[in-house]
Design an enzyme around this catalytic site. Structure first.
Site, mmCIF file in Angstrom:
data_model
loop_
_atom_site.group_PDB
_atom_site.id
_atom_site.type_symbol
_atom_site.label_atom_id
_atom_site.label_comp_id
_atom_site.label_asym_id
_atom_site.label_seq_id
_atom_site.Cartn_x
_atom_site.Cartn_y
_atom_site.Cartn_z
ATOM 1 N N LYS A 11 1.395 -3.020 6.708
ATOM 2 C CA LYS A 11 1.934 -3.177 5.350
ATOM 3 C C LYS A 11 3.436 -2.899 5.326
ATOM 4 O O LYS A 11 4.207 -3.612 4.662
ATOM 5 C CB LYS A 11 1.194 -2.240 4.393
ATOM 6 C CG LYS A 11 -0.242 -2.651 4.106
ATOM 7 C CD LYS A 11 -0.314 -4.012 3.430
ATOM 8 C CE LYS A 11 -1.717 -4.373 3.024
ATOM 9 N NZ LYS A 11 -1.800 -5.691 2.345
ATOM 10 N N SER A 40 0.836 -1.210 0.000
ATOM 11 C CA SER A 40 0.000 0.000 0.000
ATOM 12 C C SER A 40 0.863 1.250 0.000
ATOM 13 O O SER A 40 1.911 1.297 0.650
ATOM 14 C CB SER A 40 -0.893 -0.001 1.243
ATOM 15 O OG SER A 40 -1.543 1.235 1.400
ATOM 16 N N TYR A 85 -3.071 0.018 10.226
ATOM 17 C CA TYR A 85 -3.153 -0.673 8.934
ATOM 18 C C TYR A 85 -1.899 -0.423 8.104
ATOM 19 O O TYR A 85 -1.273 -1.356 7.597
ATOM 20 C CB TYR A 85 -4.380 -0.213 8.150
ATOM 21 C CG TYR A 85 -4.266 -0.516 6.678
ATOM 22 C CD1 TYR A 85 -4.331 -1.825 6.213
ATOM 23 C CD2 TYR A 85 -4.033 0.501 5.748
ATOM 24 C CE1 TYR A 85 -4.182 -2.114 4.864
ATOM 25 C CE2 TYR A 85 -3.885 0.220 4.407
ATOM 26 C CZ TYR A 85 -3.955 -1.090 3.963
ATOM 27 O OH TYR A 85 -3.789 -1.378 2.632
#
Length: 330
Positions: free
Chosen positions: A145, A117, A141
Protein backbone atom coordinates in the site's frame (compact mmCIF):
# COMPACT_ATOMS: atom_id res chain seq x y z
CA UNK A 1 -22.52 9.75 -13.50
CA UNK A 2 -20.73 6.41 -13.91
CA UNK A 3 -17.82 5.18 -11.80
CA UNK A 4 -15.63 2.15 -12.44
CA UNK A 5 -15.04 0.18 -9.22
CA UNK A 6 -12.06 -2.17 -9.48
CA UNK A 7 -12.52 -4.93 -6.93
CA UNK A 8 -16.23 -4.17 -7.00
CA UNK A 9 -17.25 -7.69 -5.97
CA UNK A 10 -15.28 -7.56 -2.71
CA UNK A 11 -16.31 -6.45 0.75
CA UNK A 12 -15.40 -2.77 0.41
CA UNK A 13 -15.99 -2.43 -3.32
CA UNK A 14 -19.46 -3.95 -3.24
CA UNK A 15 -20.47 -1.72 -0.33
CA UNK A 16 -19.17 1.36 -2.15
CA UNK A 17 -21.18 0.24 -5.19
CA UNK A 18 -24.33 0.04 -3.04
CA UNK A 19 -23.73 3.51 -1.65
CA UNK A 20 -23.19 4.85 -5.18
CA UNK A 21 -26.47 3.33 -6.36
CA UNK A 22 -28.30 4.87 -3.42
CA UNK A 23 -26.82 8.27 -4.34
CA UNK A 24 -27.68 8.14 -8.04
CA UNK A 25 -24.19 7.15 -9.23
CA UNK A 26 -24.01 4.14 -11.57
CA UNK A 27 -21.22 1.72 -10.60
CA UNK A 28 -19.46 -0.37 -13.24
CA UNK A 29 -17.77 -3.32 -11.52
CA UNK A 30 -14.49 -4.96 -12.50
CA UNK A 31 -13.38 -7.98 -10.48
CA UNK A 32 -11.37 -11.13 -11.09
CA UNK A 33 -13.45 -13.00 -8.47
CA UNK A 34 -10.26 -14.32 -6.91
CA UNK A 35 -11.60 -13.02 -3.59
CA UNK A 36 -14.77 -11.23 -4.67
CA UNK A 37 -18.16 -12.86 -5.05
CA UNK A 38 -20.24 -13.10 -8.21
CA UNK A 39 -23.36 -12.84 -6.04
CA UNK A 40 -22.36 -9.25 -5.18
CA UNK A 41 -22.53 -8.28 -8.87
CA UNK A 42 -26.12 -9.36 -9.47
CA UNK A 43 -28.21 -6.60 -11.03
CA UNK A 44 -25.10 -4.45 -11.56
CA UNK A 45 -22.93 -3.76 -14.59
CA UNK A 46 -20.11 -6.27 -14.22
CA UNK A 47 -16.96 -7.26 -16.08
CA UNK A 48 -15.07 -10.33 -14.89
CA UNK A 49 -11.33 -10.08 -15.25
CA UNK A 50 -8.07 -8.68 -13.97
CA UNK A 51 -7.13 -5.03 -13.62
CA UNK A 52 -3.93 -5.78 -15.56
CA UNK A 53 -5.91 -6.95 -18.60
CA UNK A 54 -5.55 -3.98 -20.94
CA UNK A 55 -7.92 -5.31 -23.59
CA UNK A 56 -10.65 -5.75 -20.98
CA UNK A 57 -10.16 -2.26 -19.54
CA UNK A 58 -10.29 -0.85 -23.08
CA UNK A 59 -13.57 -2.71 -23.67
CA UNK A 60 -15.07 -1.35 -20.45
CA UNK A 61 -14.36 2.22 -21.52
CA UNK A 62 -15.50 1.56 -25.08
CA UNK A 63 -18.85 0.27 -23.81
CA UNK A 64 -19.11 2.90 -21.05
CA UNK A 65 -17.40 6.06 -22.33
CA UNK A 66 -19.27 8.10 -19.72
CA UNK A 67 -17.19 6.66 -16.85
CA UNK A 68 -15.78 9.73 -15.12
CA UNK A 69 -13.75 8.27 -12.25
CA UNK A 70 -12.31 5.05 -10.86
CA UNK A 71 -12.42 3.62 -7.34
CA UNK A 72 -9.47 1.22 -7.04
CA UNK A 73 -10.28 -1.39 -4.36
CA UNK A 74 -8.66 -4.38 -6.07
CA UNK A 75 -6.04 -5.90 -3.74
CA UNK A 76 -5.06 -8.82 -1.57
CA UNK A 77 -5.38 -7.75 2.07
CA UNK A 78 -4.55 -10.52 4.58
CA UNK A 79 -1.48 -9.62 6.66
CA UNK A 80 -0.33 -13.14 7.71
CA UNK A 81 -0.85 -14.35 4.14
CA UNK A 82 1.33 -11.52 2.85
CA UNK A 83 4.10 -12.58 5.24
CA UNK A 84 3.88 -16.16 3.98
CA UNK A 85 3.69 -15.24 0.28
CA UNK A 86 5.02 -11.71 -0.29
CA UNK A 87 5.68 -12.18 -4.00
CA UNK A 88 1.97 -12.77 -4.65
CA UNK A 89 1.15 -9.55 -2.81
CA UNK A 90 3.70 -7.42 -4.66
CA UNK A 91 2.47 -8.77 -7.98
CA UNK A 92 -1.26 -8.37 -7.25
CA UNK A 93 -1.13 -5.07 -5.38
CA UNK A 94 1.78 -3.19 -6.93
CA UNK A 95 2.67 -4.58 -10.37
CA UNK A 96 -0.94 -5.00 -11.50
CA UNK A 97 -1.88 -1.57 -10.14
CA UNK A 98 0.86 -0.02 -12.28
CA UNK A 99 -0.50 -1.87 -15.31
CA UNK A 100 -4.00 -0.68 -14.43
CA UNK A 101 -2.92 2.94 -14.29
CA UNK A 102 -1.39 2.61 -17.74
CA UNK A 103 -4.69 1.30 -19.09
CA UNK A 104 -6.60 4.15 -17.43
CA UNK A 105 -4.25 6.76 -18.90
CA UNK A 106 -4.69 5.23 -22.35
CA UNK A 107 -8.45 5.64 -21.92
CA UNK A 108 -8.06 9.26 -20.76
CA UNK A 109 -9.40 8.63 -17.27
CA UNK A 110 -7.41 10.71 -14.80
CA UNK A 111 -9.58 10.57 -11.65
CA UNK A 112 -8.72 7.75 -9.24
CA UNK A 113 -9.85 7.18 -5.66
CA UNK A 114 -7.41 4.64 -4.22
CA UNK A 115 -8.17 2.27 -1.35
CA UNK A 116 -5.10 2.67 0.81
CA UNK A 117 -4.52 1.61 4.40
CA UNK A 118 -3.60 3.03 7.79
CA UNK A 119 -1.21 0.09 8.10
CA UNK A 120 1.38 2.22 6.32
CA UNK A 121 1.87 4.32 9.48
CA UNK A 122 4.51 3.74 12.10
CA UNK A 123 2.24 2.29 14.76
CA UNK A 124 4.57 1.04 17.46
CA UNK A 125 3.02 2.72 20.49
CA UNK A 126 -0.73 2.81 19.81
CA UNK A 127 -0.83 6.60 19.60
CA UNK A 128 -3.07 8.66 17.29
CA UNK A 129 -1.82 9.50 13.80
CA UNK A 130 -2.71 12.04 11.15
CA UNK A 131 -1.86 12.31 7.47
CA UNK A 132 1.57 13.82 8.28
CA UNK A 133 2.61 11.04 10.67
CA UNK A 134 5.70 9.00 9.75
CA UNK A 135 5.32 5.82 7.79
CA UNK A 136 6.57 2.48 9.06
CA UNK A 137 4.73 -0.39 7.33
CA UNK A 138 5.42 -3.64 9.17
CA UNK A 139 4.14 -6.29 6.75
CA UNK A 140 4.44 -7.01 3.03
CA UNK A 141 0.74 -6.10 2.68
CA UNK A 142 1.30 -2.71 4.30
CA UNK A 143 4.40 -2.11 2.20
CA UNK A 144 2.43 -2.76 -0.99
CA UNK A 145 0.00 0.00 0.00
CA UNK A 146 2.86 2.39 0.80
CA UNK A 147 4.54 1.59 -2.51
CA UNK A 148 1.32 2.18 -4.43
CA UNK A 149 0.79 5.54 -2.77
CA UNK A 150 4.34 6.63 -3.63
CA UNK A 151 4.03 5.31 -7.17
CA UNK A 152 0.69 7.04 -7.74
CA UNK A 153 1.95 10.32 -6.29
CA UNK A 154 4.88 10.28 -8.72
CA UNK A 155 2.55 9.56 -11.65
CA UNK A 156 0.28 12.39 -10.52
CA UNK A 157 3.20 14.80 -10.10
CA UNK A 158 4.15 14.11 -13.74
CA UNK A 159 0.70 15.36 -14.76
CA UNK A 160 -0.53 11.94 -15.87
CA UNK A 161 -3.20 11.28 -13.24
CA UNK A 162 -4.97 12.68 -10.20
CA UNK A 163 -5.17 10.36 -7.21
CA UNK A 164 -7.01 10.65 -3.91
CA UNK A 165 -5.79 7.97 -1.48
CA UNK A 166 -8.23 7.06 1.28
CA UNK A 167 -6.37 5.43 4.14
CA UNK A 168 -8.77 3.01 5.77
CA UNK A 169 -8.48 2.11 9.39
CA UNK A 170 -10.38 -1.06 10.41
CA UNK A 171 -13.65 -1.66 8.55
CA UNK A 172 -16.39 -3.61 10.31
CA UNK A 173 -20.09 -4.16 9.76
CA UNK A 174 -22.24 -4.68 6.67
CA UNK A 175 -24.45 -2.73 4.30
CA UNK A 176 -27.46 -1.68 6.45
CA UNK A 177 -29.78 -3.01 3.72
CA UNK A 178 -27.89 -6.34 3.94
CA UNK A 179 -27.09 -6.42 0.22
CA UNK A 180 -23.45 -7.29 0.86
CA UNK A 181 -20.99 -7.79 3.71
CA UNK A 182 -17.75 -9.54 4.52
CA UNK A 183 -17.65 -12.62 2.30
CA UNK A 184 -15.04 -14.65 4.18
CA UNK A 185 -16.37 -17.36 6.46
CA UNK A 186 -13.19 -17.40 8.57
CA UNK A 187 -11.74 -13.87 8.41
CA UNK A 188 -8.40 -13.09 10.03
CA UNK A 189 -9.30 -9.75 11.59
CA UNK A 190 -10.27 -9.40 15.24
CA UNK A 191 -14.06 -9.04 14.98
CA UNK A 192 -14.35 -11.87 12.48
CA UNK A 193 -12.37 -14.16 14.76
CA UNK A 194 -14.51 -13.11 17.72
CA UNK A 195 -17.65 -14.09 15.83
CA UNK A 196 -16.16 -17.45 14.81
CA UNK A 197 -15.08 -18.19 18.39
CA UNK A 198 -18.48 -17.17 19.73
CA UNK A 199 -20.24 -19.47 17.27
CA UNK A 200 -17.93 -22.37 18.15
CA UNK A 201 -17.96 -21.77 21.90
CA UNK A 202 -14.17 -21.41 22.07
CA UNK A 203 -12.13 -18.64 23.75
CA UNK A 204 -11.05 -15.74 21.56
CA UNK A 205 -7.23 -15.39 21.41
CA UNK A 206 -6.01 -11.88 22.21
CA UNK A 207 -2.87 -11.88 20.06
CA UNK A 208 -0.36 -9.75 21.93
CA UNK A 209 -0.83 -8.42 25.45
CA UNK A 210 2.31 -6.38 26.11
CA UNK A 211 1.89 -3.54 23.66
CA UNK A 212 2.34 0.03 25.02
CA UNK A 213 -1.43 0.63 25.17
CA UNK A 214 -3.73 1.25 28.14
CA UNK A 215 -4.44 -2.46 28.65
CA UNK A 216 -1.58 -4.13 26.74
CA UNK A 217 -3.67 -5.33 23.81
CA UNK A 218 -3.44 -3.88 20.33
CA UNK A 219 -5.41 -0.75 19.51
CA UNK A 220 -7.33 -0.07 16.31
CA UNK A 221 -9.83 2.42 14.90
CA UNK A 222 -12.93 0.43 13.97
CA UNK A 223 -15.02 2.26 11.36
CA UNK A 224 -18.32 1.00 9.97
CA UNK A 225 -18.03 -0.07 6.33
CA UNK A 226 -21.15 1.94 5.47
CA UNK A 227 -19.47 5.07 6.79
CA UNK A 228 -16.45 4.21 4.63
CA UNK A 229 -18.73 3.85 1.62
CA UNK A 230 -20.24 7.28 2.30
CA UNK A 231 -16.72 8.74 2.33
CA UNK A 232 -16.12 7.32 -1.15
CA UNK A 233 -19.28 8.94 -2.46
CA UNK A 234 -18.13 12.25 -0.98
CA UNK A 235 -14.68 11.75 -2.55
CA UNK A 236 -16.22 11.15 -5.98
CA UNK A 237 -18.48 14.18 -5.72
CA UNK A 238 -15.74 16.52 -4.45
CA UNK A 239 -12.85 15.12 -6.48
CA UNK A 240 -12.38 18.06 -8.85
CA UNK A 241 -12.51 20.62 -6.05
CA UNK A 242 -9.86 18.76 -4.04
CA UNK A 243 -7.37 17.73 -6.72
CA UNK A 244 -6.01 20.19 -9.25
CA UNK A 245 -3.02 20.53 -11.58
CA UNK A 246 -1.05 22.15 -8.75
CA UNK A 247 -2.12 19.52 -6.19
CA UNK A 248 -2.79 16.33 -8.17
CA UNK A 249 -2.58 13.88 -5.26
CA UNK A 250 -3.53 13.81 -1.61
CA UNK A 251 -4.29 11.32 1.15
CA UNK A 252 -7.09 11.34 3.73
CA UNK A 253 -7.46 9.12 6.79
CA UNK A 254 -10.83 7.45 7.29
CA UNK A 255 -11.44 6.47 10.90
CA UNK A 256 -13.64 7.33 13.85
CA UNK A 257 -10.97 9.23 15.77
CA UNK A 258 -11.44 6.87 18.70
CA UNK A 259 -9.00 4.10 19.51
CA UNK A 260 -10.41 0.78 20.70
CA UNK A 261 -8.18 -1.90 22.20
CA UNK A 262 -8.79 -5.57 21.51
CA UNK A 263 -9.97 -6.04 25.10
CA UNK A 264 -12.38 -3.11 24.68
CA UNK A 265 -13.63 -4.64 21.43
CA UNK A 266 -14.37 -7.84 23.37
CA UNK A 267 -16.30 -5.82 25.94
CA UNK A 268 -18.33 -4.11 23.20
CA UNK A 269 -18.98 -7.50 21.60
CA UNK A 270 -20.31 -8.82 24.91
CA UNK A 271 -22.66 -5.84 25.17
CA UNK A 272 -24.26 -6.93 21.90
CA UNK A 273 -24.46 -10.72 22.32
CA UNK A 274 -26.46 -12.69 24.88
CA UNK A 275 -23.76 -15.22 25.77
CA UNK A 276 -20.44 -13.64 26.84
CA UNK A 277 -17.31 -14.41 24.83
CA UNK A 278 -14.38 -15.88 26.76
CA UNK A 279 -10.83 -14.79 25.90
CA UNK A 280 -7.32 -16.19 26.21
CA UNK A 281 -4.04 -14.25 25.98
CA UNK A 282 -1.59 -15.40 23.27
CA UNK A 283 1.51 -14.24 21.41
CA UNK A 284 1.22 -11.67 18.58
CA UNK A 285 0.90 -12.86 14.97
CA UNK A 286 3.64 -12.25 12.37
CA UNK A 287 3.35 -8.68 11.06
CA UNK A 288 1.14 -7.43 13.88
CA UNK A 289 1.84 -4.05 15.51
CA UNK A 290 0.44 -2.10 18.46
CA UNK A 291 -1.82 -0.17 16.08
CA UNK A 292 -3.09 3.38 15.81
CA UNK A 293 -6.14 5.55 15.38
CA UNK A 294 -6.76 8.86 13.62
CA UNK A 295 -8.16 12.29 14.40
CA UNK A 296 -10.35 12.51 11.29
CA UNK A 297 -9.96 16.28 11.02
CA UNK A 298 -8.90 16.30 7.36
CA UNK A 299 -11.77 14.06 6.27
CA UNK A 300 -14.22 16.41 7.94
CA UNK A 301 -12.63 19.50 6.39
CA UNK A 302 -12.20 18.16 2.84
CA UNK A 303 -14.98 15.62 2.39
CA UNK A 304 -17.49 16.95 4.89
CA UNK A 305 -17.40 13.40 6.25
CA UNK A 306 -18.03 12.37 9.83
CA UNK A 307 -18.73 8.72 10.72
CA UNK A 308 -22.20 8.25 12.19
CA UNK A 309 -22.40 4.55 13.09
CA UNK A 310 -21.15 3.21 16.43
CA UNK A 311 -18.85 0.33 17.28
CA UNK A 312 -21.81 -1.63 18.64
CA UNK A 313 -23.77 -1.01 15.43
CA UNK A 314 -20.84 -2.38 13.45
CA UNK A 315 -20.70 -5.49 15.60
CA UNK A 316 -24.47 -5.98 15.44
CA UNK A 317 -24.66 -5.63 11.65
CA UNK A 318 -21.73 -8.06 11.28
CA UNK A 319 -23.67 -10.60 13.33
CA UNK A 320 -26.90 -9.93 11.42
CA UNK A 321 -25.08 -10.47 8.13
CA UNK A 322 -23.79 -13.97 8.91
CA UNK A 323 -27.00 -15.99 8.33
CA UNK A 324 -27.66 -13.98 5.16
CA UNK A 325 -24.07 -14.54 4.00
CA UNK A 326 -24.42 -18.28 4.49
CA UNK A 327 -27.65 -18.24 2.50
CA UNK A 328 -26.39 -15.99 -0.31
CA UNK A 329 -22.87 -17.38 -0.70
CA UNK A 330 -23.34 -21.12 -1.03
Amino acid sequence: MKVLIAGGAGYIGSTVASACLDEGITPVLLDSLVRGRREYTEGRIFFEGDISDGALVDRIFAEHPDITAVVHCAALIVVPESVADPSAYYEANVAKSLDFFGHLRRNVCDRVVFSSSASIYQADDGSPVDERSPWGPQSPYARTKAMCEQMFADIAAAGQMRVLSLRYFNPIGADPKMRTGLQLKRPSHALGKMISCHQEGTPFPITGTSYPTRDGSGIRDYVHVWDLAAAHVAAIRRFDSLLTESEPSMAINLGTGSGTTVRELCEAFNRVVDTPLATVDTEPRPGDVAGAYTSGDLARQTLGWVPTLSLEEGIRSSLDWIPLRDEKLR
